[in-house]
Write a protein that holds these residues in place. Structure first.
Motif, PDB file in Angstrom:
ATOM      1  N   UNK A  95       0.804  -1.222   0.000  1.00 25.20           N
ATOM      2  CA  UNK A  95       0.000   0.000   0.000  1.00 25.20           C
ATOM      3  C   UNK A  95       0.836   1.270   0.000  1.00 25.20           C
ATOM      4  N   UNK A  96       2.145   1.185   0.217  1.00 23.88           N
ATOM      5  CA  UNK A  96       3.038   2.351   0.224  1.00 23.88           C
ATOM      6  C   UNK A  96       4.225   2.128  -0.710  1.00 23.88           C
ATOM      7  N   UNK A  97       3.990   2.003  -2.015  1.00 30.15           N
ATOM      8  CA  UNK A  97       5.105   1.698  -2.927  1.00 30.15           C
ATOM      9  C   UNK A  97       6.108   2.844  -3.041  1.00 30.15           C
ATOM     10  N   UNK A  98       5.697   4.105  -2.760  1.00 34.18           N
ATOM     11  CA  UNK A  98       6.634   5.221  -2.877  1.00 34.18           C
ATOM     12  C   UNK A  98       7.746   5.139  -1.834  1.00 34.18           C
ATOM     13  N   UNK A  99       7.513   4.451  -0.724  1.00 35.18           N
ATOM     14  CA  UNK A  99       8.542   4.311   0.308  1.00 35.18           C
ATOM     15  C   UNK A  99       9.489   3.145   0.032  1.00 35.18           C
ATOM     16  N   UNK A 100       9.022   2.134  -0.696  1.00 35.33           N
ATOM     17  CA  UNK A 100       9.809   0.919  -0.857  1.00 35.33           C
ATOM     18  C   UNK A 100      10.167   0.599  -2.300  1.00 35.33           C
ATOM     19  N   UNK A 101       9.617   1.323  -3.264  1.00 31.95           N
ATOM     20  CA  UNK A 101       9.851   1.016  -4.668  1.00 31.95           C
ATOM     21  C   UNK A 101      11.187   1.556  -5.145  1.00 31.95           C
ATOM     22  N   UNK A 102      11.485   1.298  -6.392  1.00 27.93           N
ATOM     23  CA  UNK A 102      12.699   1.790  -7.029  1.00 27.93           C
ATOM     24  C   UNK A 102      12.506   3.265  -7.340  1.00 27.93           C
ATOM     25  N   UNK A 103      13.480   4.089  -6.977  1.00 26.31           N
ATOM     26  CA  UNK A 103      13.392   5.521  -7.224  1.00 26.31           C
ATOM     27  C   UNK A 103      13.845   5.803  -8.652  1.00 26.31           C
ATOM     28  N   UNK A 104      12.947   6.299  -9.472  1.00 27.04           N
ATOM     29  CA  UNK A 104      13.230   6.603 -10.866  1.00 27.04           C
ATOM     30  C   UNK A 104      13.603   8.075 -10.955  1.00 27.04           C
ATOM     31  N   UNK A 105      14.579   8.384 -11.791  1.00 25.06           N
ATOM     32  CA  UNK A 105      14.988   9.773 -11.965  1.00 25.06           C
ATOM     33  C   UNK A 105      13.807  10.581 -12.464  1.00 25.06           C
ATOM     34  N   UNK A 106      13.679  11.774 -11.905  1.00 22.40           N
ATOM     35  CA  UNK A 106      12.545  12.611 -12.286  1.00 22.40           C
ATOM     36  C   UNK A 106      12.705  13.119 -13.711  1.00 22.40           C
ATOM     37  N   UNK A 107      11.613  13.482 -14.303  1.00 21.89           N
ATOM     38  CA  UNK A 107      11.649  13.998 -15.665  1.00 21.89           C
ATOM     39  C   UNK A 107      10.856  13.109 -16.594  1.00 21.89           C
ATOM     40  N   UNK A 108      10.675  13.594 -17.784  1.00 23.94           N
ATOM     41  CA  UNK A 108       9.925  12.812 -18.749  1.00 23.94           C
ATOM     42  C   UNK A 108      10.835  11.818 -19.456  1.00 23.94           C
TER      43      UNK A 108
END
Length: 181
Positions: free
Chosen positions: A46-59
């Motif tokens: 339920x909280x993937x933003x805390x445990x997921x892979x961090x993708x570089x921002x941008x398009x």
């Protein structure tokens, strides 16, 4: 068995050992751990933003990401900076190990004499891509993202990134101009 034996009183069973406070604490700890391990996968789901892979921002373009430039570009001896800027560059000892050239064969016409040949110490690099005020350059030691003011492999600094005749070029602090091929 005889009939007379059936009427004899039977001793009550021995009472079970009483649970102590340590037994109750151990049971509670086990139940708490079991509950936490049953809940934790749901919390992660339920909280993937805390445990997921961090993708570089941008398009999703081929532009370079908006990351800050690197302070050190290369560790090559050719990129060594002058640690004493007040001292003239002519008096700074050469950090490269060099060899002497003998006079043997100087009269041959196999090329110009050794003292007239250019010194191969300048690191050549090429411009690969320009985006977001940064440039991607490459030399024989690797690829680097640089911006205005960054130290370049030839010990100069990046003075400007310009577009000339429809092509991107970078100008160094020594006045050299490098363009994309």
């Amino acid at each position: 068995m005889r009939e007379s034996e059936a009427d004899e009183p039977v001793a009550p069973p021995k009472s079970a050992r009483r649970r102590t406070v340590a037994d109750k604490a151990l049971a509670f700890t086990g139940l708490a751990l079991a509950g936490a391990s049953a809940f934790f996968p749901w919390y992660v789901f339920l909280n993937p933003e805390k445990f997921g892979i961090q993708v570089a921002e941008g398009d999703r373009t081929r532009d370079l990401p908006n990351w800050p430039g690197r302070a050190v570009v290369s560790v090559s001896p050719l990129a060594m900076v002058n640690k004493n800027p007040s001292q003239p560059k002519d008096l700074i000892p050469d950090p490269l190990t060099t060899a002497t050239v003998s006079n043997a064969g100087r009269e041959d016409d196999k090329g110009s004499p050794a003292d007239q040949q250019p010194f191969p110490g300048k690191s050549a690099f090429q411009l690969l891509h320009v985006a977001n005020g940064r440039a991607l350059i490459e030399d024989d030691t690797g690829m680097y993202v640089v911006r205005v003011g960054s130290l370049l492999p030839d010990s100069s600094r990046l003075a400007s990134i310009e577009q000339r005749e429809g092509k991107w070029v970078i100008v160094t602090s020594t006045g050299d101009v490098y363009g994309s091929n």
